[in-house]
Design a protein around this motif. Structure first.
Motif, mmCIF file in Angstrom:
data_model
loop_
_atom_site.group_PDB
_atom_site.id
_atom_site.type_symbol
_atom_site.label_atom_id
_atom_site.label_comp_id
_atom_site.label_asym_id
_atom_site.label_seq_id
_atom_site.Cartn_x
_atom_site.Cartn_y
_atom_site.Cartn_z
ATOM 1 N N LEU A 40 0.829 -1.199 0.000
ATOM 2 C CA LEU A 40 0.000 0.000 0.000
ATOM 3 C C LEU A 40 0.867 1.253 0.000
ATOM 4 O O LEU A 40 0.668 2.165 -0.813
ATOM 5 N N SER A 43 2.792 1.596 -3.382
ATOM 6 C CA SER A 43 1.907 1.939 -4.492
ATOM 7 C C SER A 43 1.424 3.382 -4.409
ATOM 8 O O SER A 43 1.542 4.150 -5.371
ATOM 9 N N CYS A 44 0.897 3.773 -3.269
ATOM 10 C CA CYS A 44 0.332 5.117 -3.139
ATOM 11 C C CYS A 44 1.420 6.189 -3.107
ATOM 12 O O CYS A 44 1.223 7.289 -3.624
ATOM 13 N N HIS A 45 2.563 5.878 -2.561
ATOM 14 C CA HIS A 45 3.661 6.851 -2.548
ATOM 15 C C HIS A 45 4.130 7.138 -3.968
ATOM 16 O O HIS A 45 4.309 8.297 -4.353
ATOM 17 N N LYS A 47 2.483 6.806 -6.716
ATOM 18 C CA LYS A 47 1.429 7.424 -7.528
ATOM 19 C C LYS A 47 1.116 8.856 -7.123
ATOM 20 O O LYS A 47 0.711 9.658 -7.957
ATOM 21 N N CYS A 48 1.288 9.178 -5.843
ATOM 22 C CA CYS A 48 0.754 10.445 -5.329
ATOM 23 C C CYS A 48 1.791 11.473 -4.908
ATOM 24 O O CYS A 48 1.466 12.655 -4.822
ATOM 25 N N CYS A 65 -4.955 12.615 -3.082
ATOM 26 C CA CYS A 65 -4.536 11.455 -3.856
ATOM 27 C C CYS A 65 -4.278 10.252 -2.955
ATOM 28 O O CYS A 65 -4.713 9.143 -3.249
ATOM 29 N N VAL A 66 -3.578 10.470 -1.846
ATOM 30 C CA VAL A 66 -3.283 9.373 -0.919
ATOM 31 C C VAL A 66 -4.576 8.817 -0.329
ATOM 32 O O VAL A 66 -4.746 7.592 -0.242
ATOM 33 N N CYS A 69 -6.230 6.784 -3.021
ATOM 34 C CA CYS A 69 -5.429 5.599 -3.315
ATOM 35 C C CYS A 69 -5.639 4.525 -2.251
ATOM 36 O O CYS A 69 -5.845 3.353 -2.568
ATOM 37 N N VAL A 70 -5.597 4.917 -0.987
ATOM 38 C CA VAL A 70 -5.783 3.973 0.111
ATOM 39 C C VAL A 70 -7.191 3.369 0.052
ATOM 40 O O VAL A 70 -7.363 2.160 0.202
ATOM 41 N N PHE A 73 -7.304 0.941 -2.832
ATOM 42 C CA PHE A 73 -6.491 -0.234 -2.533
ATOM 43 C C PHE A 73 -7.277 -1.215 -1.669
ATOM 44 O O PHE A 73 -7.343 -2.403 -1.964
#
Length: 98
Positions: A40, A43-45, A47-48, A65-66, A69-70, A73
């Motif tokens: 998680l 991926s989110c780091h 992307k965001c 965004c985070v 994303c979370v 996910f």
């Protein structure tokens, strides 16, 4: 009731010691949760959050965004888990996939 077989006369424990089966299960679950958390974050780091850190805190766009994303996910993780359960216990292979 005892925690992980400590302090009780549980099957598989000797003389009130730690129940090895429960300890192994707890360790396995912790490893699984740690893996999900690490995936998680990665991926989110990526992307965001920009690779160039210009501020000490997340800006509004990064925060939104985070959050999204979370949420996505875990929604995907939930749907995959439900699908694997509906297919059957032998089809999953274990773990929380996403």
């Amino acid at each position: 009731m005892s925690f992980l077989g400590i302090g009780g006369n549980q099957q598989g424990s000797s003389n009130g010691g730690v129940n090895r089966d429960k300890m192994e299960l707890a360790t396995e679950q912790l490893d699984m949760i740690t893996d999900v958390y690490n995936r998680l974050v990665d991926s989110c780091h990526s992307k965001c959050i920009s690779q160039r850190y210009t501020e000490g805190d997340l800006n509004k766009g990064e925060s939104v965004c985070v959050d999204r994303c979370v949420a996505k996910f875990f929604e995907v993780n939930k749907k995959v888990g439900e699908k694997l359960q509906s297919i059957g216990p032998n089809a999953g292979g274990g773990g929380m996939g996403g």
